[in-house]
Design a protein around this motif. Sequence first.
Motif, PDB file in Angstrom:
ATOM      1  N   ALA A  76     124.532 -52.132 -45.114  1.00  0.00           N
ATOM      2  CA  ALA A  76     123.749 -53.284 -44.958  1.00  0.00           C
ATOM      3  C   ALA A  76     123.833 -54.199 -46.081  1.00  0.00           C
ATOM      4  N   GLN A  77     123.973 -53.917 -47.337  1.00  0.00           N
ATOM      5  CA  GLN A  77     123.989 -54.515 -48.243  1.00  0.00           C
ATOM      6  C   GLN A  77     125.228 -55.289 -48.430  1.00  0.00           C
ATOM      7  N   GLN A  78     126.466 -54.612 -47.914  1.00  0.00           N
ATOM      8  CA  GLN A  78     127.598 -55.258 -48.167  1.00  0.00           C
ATOM      9  C   GLN A  78     127.754 -56.430 -46.859  1.00  0.00           C
ATOM     10  N   ALA A  79     126.996 -56.305 -46.018  1.00  0.00           N
ATOM     11  CA  ALA A  79     126.929 -57.269 -44.864  1.00  0.00           C
ATOM     12  C   ALA A  79     126.034 -58.397 -45.148  1.00  0.00           C
ATOM     13  N   GLN A  80     125.377 -58.426 -46.132  1.00  0.00           N
ATOM     14  CA  GLN A  80     124.658 -59.311 -46.837  1.00  0.00           C
ATOM     15  C   GLN A  80     123.263 -59.532 -45.928  1.00  0.00           C
ATOM     16  N   ALA A  81     122.722 -58.429 -45.251  1.00  0.00           N
ATOM     17  CA  ALA A  81     121.799 -58.561 -44.524  1.00  0.00           C
ATOM     18  C   ALA A  81     120.300 -58.767 -45.102  1.00  0.00           C
ATOM     19  N   ASN A  82     119.337 -59.321 -44.625  1.00  0.00           N
ATOM     20  CA  ASN A  82     118.078 -59.695 -45.480  1.00  0.00           C
ATOM     21  C   ASN A  82     117.685 -58.535 -46.130  1.00  0.00           C
ATOM     22  N   GLN A  83     117.656 -58.893 -47.549  1.00  0.00           N
ATOM     23  CA  GLN A  83     117.474 -57.671 -48.477  1.00  0.00           C
ATOM     24  C   GLN A  83     115.878 -57.078 -48.300  1.00  0.00           C
ATOM     25  N   THR A  84     114.921 -57.955 -47.873  1.00  0.00           N
ATOM     26  CA  THR A  84     113.530 -57.563 -47.523  1.00  0.00           C
ATOM     27  C   THR A  84     113.701 -56.654 -46.484  1.00  0.00           C
ATOM     28  N   ASN A  85     114.423 -56.855 -45.619  1.00  0.00           N
ATOM     29  CA  ASN A  85     114.368 -55.742 -44.527  1.00  0.00           C
ATOM     30  C   ASN A  85     115.051 -54.381 -44.884  1.00  0.00           C
ATOM     31  N   ILE A  86     116.162 -54.574 -45.581  1.00  0.00           N
ATOM     32  CA  ILE A  86     116.925 -53.484 -46.157  1.00  0.00           C
ATOM     33  C   ILE A  86     115.835 -52.665 -46.984  1.00  0.00           C
ATOM     34  N   ASP A  87     115.011 -53.232 -47.820  1.00  0.00           N
ATOM     35  CA  ASP A  87     114.072 -52.596 -48.711  1.00  0.00           C
ATOM     36  C   ASP A  87     112.989 -51.882 -47.924  1.00  0.00           C
ATOM     37  N   GLY A  88     112.474 -52.832 -47.063  1.00  0.00           N
ATOM     38  CA  GLY A  88     111.542 -52.107 -46.200  1.00  0.00           C
ATOM     39  C   GLY A  88     112.045 -51.102 -45.468  1.00  0.00           C
ATOM     40  N   LEU A  89     113.161 -50.863 -44.835  1.00  0.00           N
ATOM     41  CA  LEU A  89     113.741 -49.901 -44.239  1.00  0.00           C
ATOM     42  C   LEU A  89     113.800 -48.379 -45.183  1.00  0.00           C
ATOM     43  N   ALA A  90     114.480 -48.714 -46.205  1.00  0.00           N
ATOM     44  CA  ALA A  90     114.559 -47.768 -47.395  1.00  0.00           C
ATOM     45  C   ALA A  90     113.305 -47.317 -47.631  1.00  0.00           C
ATOM     46  N   ILE A  91     112.227 -47.967 -47.912  1.00  0.00           N
ATOM     47  CA  ILE A  91     111.008 -47.411 -48.237  1.00  0.00           C
ATOM     48  C   ILE A  91     110.361 -46.579 -47.298  1.00  0.00           C
ATOM     49  N   ALA A  92     110.450 -47.215 -46.205  1.00  0.00           N
ATOM     50  CA  ALA A  92     110.126 -46.193 -44.836  1.00  0.00           C
ATOM     51  C   ALA A  92     110.917 -44.865 -44.664  1.00  0.00           C
ATOM     52  N   PHE A  93     112.275 -44.937 -45.172  1.00  0.00           N
ATOM     53  CA  PHE A  93     113.006 -43.428 -45.104  1.00  0.00           C
ATOM     54  C   PHE A  93     112.450 -42.597 -46.291  1.00  0.00           C
TER      55      PHE A  93
END
Length: 129
Positions: A76-93
């Motif tokens: 997700a980070q390599q694809a330069q996705a929205n970091q806020t979304n990535i962070d939120g999903l990671a916290i959820a995990f």
Amino acid sequence: MTIANWCVLAACFLPVITVGFAKASSAKLSRRKGGYDNDHPREWEAKLTGWPQRAIAAQKNGFEALPLFIAGVVLAQQAQANQTNIDGLAIAFIILRCLYVAAYLLNRSTLRSLIWFGGVGVSVALFFQ
């Protein structure tokens, strides 16, 4: 370092903390009476019952869950996705994994399985960011 990267680090330590619960449960016992045996940890582990045995199982599952989660964050980070979304999903995990361990220790198998599916869902969602 992003929040998601910190979550990857936390996810790597969660299994270590989980097995610590099992080891701590026998900390005051001698090896002869079932205390942790660092010379033969697999034999000690095989003799466990109850919640300490479930802590070992939760630890193993924690290691099994890592590759999919880490790959999801990295891709997700390599694809330069929205970091806020990535962070939120990671916290959820991380939250789901903590709940998973708690459900495992408390012997709530159906709840544990539902939480596990949630964790897998979060990891897969990272791939689609």
